[in-house]
Design an enzyme around this catalytic site. Structure first.
Site, PDB file in Angstrom:
ATOM      1  N   HIS A   1       8.259  -0.458   7.414  1.00 43.70           N
ATOM      2  CA  HIS A   1       7.635   0.613   6.630  1.00 43.70           C
ATOM      3  C   HIS A   1       8.646   1.219   5.648  1.00 43.70           C
ATOM      4  O   HIS A   1       8.628   2.415   5.370  1.00 43.70           O
ATOM      5  CB  HIS A   1       7.074   1.696   7.569  1.00 43.70           C
ATOM      6  CG  HIS A   1       5.800   2.320   7.098  1.00 43.70           C
ATOM      7  ND1 HIS A   1       4.564   1.958   7.562  1.00 43.70           N
ATOM      8  CD2 HIS A   1       5.548   3.290   6.192  1.00 43.70           C
ATOM      9  CE1 HIS A   1       3.622   2.684   6.978  1.00 43.70           C
ATOM     10  NE2 HIS A   1       4.195   3.505   6.129  1.00 43.70           N
TER      11      HIS A   1
ATOM     12  N   THR B   1      -2.415  -1.670   9.279  1.00 47.79           N
ATOM     13  CA  THR B   1      -1.027  -1.232   9.503  1.00 47.79           C
ATOM     14  C   THR B   1      -0.906  -0.659  10.906  1.00 47.79           C
ATOM     15  O   THR B   1      -1.677   0.219  11.296  1.00 47.79           O
ATOM     16  CB  THR B   1      -0.624  -0.184   8.443  1.00 47.79           C
ATOM     17  OG1 THR B   1      -0.623  -0.826   7.167  1.00 47.79           O
ATOM     18  CG2 THR B   1       0.763   0.385   8.713  1.00 47.79           C
TER      19      THR B   1
ATOM     20  N   ARG C   1      10.596  12.914   8.765  1.00 50.21           N
ATOM     21  CA  ARG C   1      11.402  12.564   7.588  1.00 50.21           C
ATOM     22  C   ARG C   1      12.107  13.838   7.134  1.00 50.21           C
ATOM     23  O   ARG C   1      11.477  14.749   6.585  1.00 50.21           O
ATOM     24  CB  ARG C   1      10.527  12.017   6.461  1.00 50.21           C
ATOM     25  CG  ARG C   1       9.929  10.690   6.835  1.00 50.21           C
ATOM     26  CD  ARG C   1       9.259   9.966   5.700  1.00 50.21           C
ATOM     27  NE  ARG C   1       8.393   8.972   6.299  1.00 50.21           N
ATOM     28  CZ  ARG C   1       7.065   8.920   6.143  1.00 50.21           C
ATOM     29  NH1 ARG C   1       6.452   9.770   5.334  1.00 50.21           N
ATOM     30  NH2 ARG C   1       6.361   8.004   6.759  1.00 50.21           N
TER      31      ARG C   1
ATOM     32  N   PRO D   1       0.831  -1.210   0.000  1.00 44.92           N
ATOM     33  CA  PRO D   1       0.000   0.000   0.000  1.00 44.92           C
ATOM     34  C   PRO D   1       0.863   1.257   0.000  1.00 44.92           C
ATOM     35  O   PRO D   1       1.856   1.326   0.731  1.00 44.92           O
ATOM     36  CB  PRO D   1      -0.779  -0.119   1.311  1.00 44.92           C
ATOM     37  CG  PRO D   1       0.045  -1.001   2.193  1.00 44.92           C
ATOM     38  CD  PRO D   1       0.782  -1.935   1.285  1.00 44.92           C
TER      39      PRO D   1
ATOM     40  N   TYR E   1      -5.688   2.196   8.042  1.00 45.11           N
ATOM     41  CA  TYR E   1      -5.101   2.925   9.162  1.00 45.11           C
ATOM     42  C   TYR E   1      -6.245   3.203  10.111  1.00 45.11           C
ATOM     43  O   TYR E   1      -7.259   3.769   9.695  1.00 45.11           O
ATOM     44  CB  TYR E   1      -4.510   4.267   8.708  1.00 45.11           C
ATOM     45  CG  TYR E   1      -3.132   4.190   8.094  1.00 45.11           C
ATOM     46  CD1 TYR E   1      -2.086   3.530   8.727  1.00 45.11           C
ATOM     47  CD2 TYR E   1      -2.870   4.841   6.891  1.00 45.11           C
ATOM     48  CE1 TYR E   1      -0.818   3.484   8.167  1.00 45.11           C
ATOM     49  CE2 TYR E   1      -1.599   4.803   6.318  1.00 45.11           C
ATOM     50  CZ  TYR E   1      -0.582   4.135   6.966  1.00 45.11           C
ATOM     51  OH  TYR E   1       0.668   4.096   6.416  1.00 45.11           O
TER      52      TYR E   1
ATOM     53  N   GLN F   1      -5.894  -1.759   2.806  1.00 44.57           N
ATOM     54  CA  GLN F   1      -5.062  -1.496   3.991  1.00 44.57           C
ATOM     55  C   GLN F   1      -5.712  -0.407   4.830  1.00 44.57           C
ATOM     56  O   GLN F   1      -6.005   0.686   4.352  1.00 44.57           O
ATOM     57  CB  GLN F   1      -3.650  -1.062   3.568  1.00 44.57           C
ATOM     58  CG  GLN F   1      -2.739  -0.678   4.730  1.00 44.57           C
ATOM     59  CD  GLN F   1      -2.692   0.812   4.970  1.00 44.57           C
ATOM     60  OE1 GLN F   1      -2.607   1.578   4.016  1.00 44.57           O
ATOM     61  NE2 GLN F   1      -2.739   1.230   6.232  1.00 44.57           N
TER      62      GLN F   1
HETATM   63  C1  LIG Z   1       5.713   6.767  -0.590  1.00 44.54           C
HETATM   64  C2  LIG Z   1       5.292   5.687   0.338  1.00 44.54           C
HETATM   65  C3  LIG Z   1       4.038   5.711   0.907  1.00 44.54           C
HETATM   66  C4  LIG Z   1       3.629   4.662   1.752  1.00 44.54           C
HETATM   67  N1  LIG Z   1       2.359   4.676   2.262  1.00 44.54           N
HETATM   68  C5  LIG Z   1       1.936   3.628   3.017  1.00 44.54           C
HETATM   69  C6  LIG Z   1       0.591   3.564   3.464  1.00 44.54           C
HETATM   70  O1  LIG Z   1      -0.217   4.424   3.174  1.00 44.54           O
HETATM   71  N2  LIG Z   1       0.242   2.482   4.211  1.00 44.54           N
HETATM   72  C7  LIG Z   1       1.128   1.486   4.560  1.00 44.54           C
HETATM   73  O2  LIG Z   1       0.758   0.538   5.244  1.00 44.54           O
HETATM   74  N3  LIG Z   1       2.401   1.541   4.124  1.00 44.54           N
HETATM   75  C8  LIG Z   1       2.816   2.564   3.351  1.00 44.54           C
HETATM   76  N4  LIG Z   1       4.098   2.595   2.898  1.00 44.54           N
HETATM   77  C9  LIG Z   1       5.011   1.479   3.223  1.00 44.54           C
HETATM   78  C10 LIG Z   1       4.903   0.397   2.156  1.00 44.54           C
HETATM   79  O3  LIG Z   1       3.643  -0.207   2.179  1.00 44.54           O
HETATM   80  C11 LIG Z   1       5.975  -0.682   2.349  1.00 44.54           C
HETATM   81  O4  LIG Z   1       5.904  -1.171   3.656  1.00 44.54           O
HETATM   82  C12 LIG Z   1       7.380  -0.149   2.070  1.00 44.54           C
HETATM   83  O5  LIG Z   1       7.369   0.696   0.942  1.00 44.54           O
HETATM   84  C13 LIG Z   1       8.330  -1.308   1.819  1.00 44.54           C
HETATM   85  O6  LIG Z   1       9.624  -0.848   1.651  1.00 44.54           O
HETATM   86  P1  LIG Z   1      10.314  -0.648   0.217  1.00 44.54           P
HETATM   87  O7  LIG Z   1       9.726   0.624  -0.323  1.00 44.54           O
HETATM   88  O8  LIG Z   1      11.746  -0.521   0.551  1.00 44.54           O
HETATM   89  O9  LIG Z   1       9.964  -1.838  -0.617  1.00 44.54           O
HETATM   90  C14 LIG Z   1       4.521   3.612   2.043  1.00 44.54           C
HETATM   91  C15 LIG Z   1       5.793   3.594   1.453  1.00 44.54           C
HETATM   92  C16 LIG Z   1       6.178   4.596   0.598  1.00 44.54           C
HETATM   93  C17 LIG Z   1       7.527   4.521  -0.045  1.00 44.54           C
END
Ligand SMILES: Cc1cc2nc3c(=O)[nH]c(=O)nc-3n(C[C@H](O)[C@H](O)[C@H](O)COP(=O)(O)O)c2cc1C
Length: 379
Positions: A274, A155, A164, A77, A129, A127
């Site tokens: 994350h 999540t 960040r 997600p 929140y 997903q």
């Molecule tokens: C730009 C961005 C937005 C994200 N938004 C969410 C989100 O809305 N909900 C969530 O559960 N994880 C979110 N994540 C985490 C991703 O679901 C995932 O856990 C993570 O990108 C995995 O790491 P990787 O980018 O190194 O593959 C986000 C990640 C990124 C990069």
């Protein structure tokens, strides 16, 4: 230049996106050592090959939570997804259907959960929140149920919003501010700006109905304000009792929490930090997956994400104890660089690399890879 790897897509994504968008996608918490470690931790694992096995016929499919998928990975997600590329969520959903893999829509996504389900009726997961205003989370669960989502992913690793540094320096929040620098970024990235203006600034289609605000900026502020640290094990138990279909908990990193989630009747968990976006000192999932596997036993489904950039990473994660993988930035670099066609490209690159890696080390299917666990950890 032909695209050979996922890494080849990161720089084109950087060139195409305004810097505040690229940094939102690419950046992480603190000095980003956690983000870097997520990737470099895979380099500390080597694969033990076995030769002279017939690998001509390979089966890349796997079964997760009772459903057969053609590949052992799905898409993670991503909040504010269509900011990186207009139409990204739809393209990812369609590519997931074609590849027969799951795709997960975020609560903070930019497509309504009802619409997303239509894009990928059998592949879409939602997903959640759990928001500060509990009625909102209640309603999202009700909507997901009515839309007949088979899998709800809750999540749990954002009890508080992250610092960040790149976003802070860019003055970026999900509520975009129009400053001279913002305007300059738009002008200097015309392809992205034009596409985004034509499609319309992405909206938080799941959340906007819960606020009386209508302008993009206050709606985005409202979405951020809903991050809540109140969700706890009791609340998870209530959600488990209420949601009758598959429930997955995303964002666990310890053996204790993983065993607790399993004992509570969750159907699977995602071992994730994350993508290094919340805290730089969290362990990398690939470094803790083996101990979590040992604690939860061989049958409980473990999904892993964070740092996956290649098919070899996927092989290593499976061999180390994961059953399934989610790809985050790997997919988003691709759609950011190539537009909507990038959704398919990312899946093709990863599945080809995965298949070749499997063959190279002498395995023809995921079951035998996992049984042999042919990894050597260097540290
Ligand atoms: C730009 C961005 C937005 C994200 N938004 C969410 C989100 O809305 N909900 C969530 O559960 N994880 C979110 N994540 C985490 C991703 O679901 C995932 O856990 C993570 O990108 C995995 O790491 P990787 O980018 O190194 O593959 C986000 C990640 C990124 C990069």
């Amino acid at each position: 230049m032909p695209i050979a790897t996922i890494s080849d897509l990161r720089l084109p994504a950087k060139r195409r996106l305004p810097s505040f968008v690229f940094d939102y996608l690419d950046g992480g918490a603190g000095n980003e050592s956690g983000l870097q470690r997520n990737i470099s931790a895979f380099d500390d694992i080597q694969l033990k090959p076995r030769m002279l096995t017939n690998i001509e016929e390979r089966d890349l499919s796997t079964t997760l939570m009772g459903r057969k998928w053609s590949l052992p990975f799905g898409t993670a997600p991503i909040g504010f997804c269509n900011l990186m590329c207009p139409g990204a969520e739809q393209a990812i959903a369609r590519a997931a259907v074609e590849a027969n893999i799951p795709c997960i829509l975020s609560t903070a996504g930019t497509t309504s959960l009802e619409k997303f389900k239509e894009f990928a009726p059998e592949n879409a997961w939602f997903q959640l929140y759990v928001s500060r205003v509990l009625e909102i989370a209640d309603d999202l669960v009700k909507r997901a149920d009515e839309a007949e989502y088979e899998t709800l992913v809750v999540t749990v690793d954002i009890p508080i919003s992250a610092r960040r540094p790149r976003d802070i320096r860019n003055n970026f929040s999900v509520a975009l501010s129009v400053t001279p620098r913002f305007v300059w970024e738009l002008v200097s990235h015309p392809a992205w700006s034009l596409a985004t203006l034509m499609a319309g600034i992405p909206r938080f289609e799941n959340m906007e109905r819960y606020t009386s605000e209508t302008a993009a900026k206050p709606v985005a502020g409202f979405v951020s304000s809903q991050i809540s640290g109140k969700f706890d094990w009791d609340a998870l138990k209530k959600l488990r009792d209420r949601w009758k279909r598959k429930l997955v908990v995303k964002g666990l990193l310890s053996t204790e929490d993983s065993v607790k989630a399993r004992n509570m009747g969750c159907d699977a968990i995602v071992i994730s930090n994350h993508g290094g976006r919340q805290l730089e000192s969290l362990p990398s999932p690939i470094d803790v997956i083996s101990e979590i596997r040992a604690a939860v036993g061989p049958k409980f489904p473990l999904i892993l994400d964070s740092g996956i950039r290649s098919g070899e990473h996927i092989v290593k994660a499976l061999a180390a104890g994961a059953d399934f993988i989610l790809i985050g930035r790997a997919m988003m670099f691709s759609v950011s660089a190539l537009g909507v066609s990038g959704a398919k490209t990312a899946i093709e690159i990863l599945s080809d690399e995965f298949s070749r890696c499997l063959a190279q080390i002498g395995y023809t299917d995921i079951g035998s890879l996992k049984a042999a666990a042919p990894i050597i950890r260097r540290r």
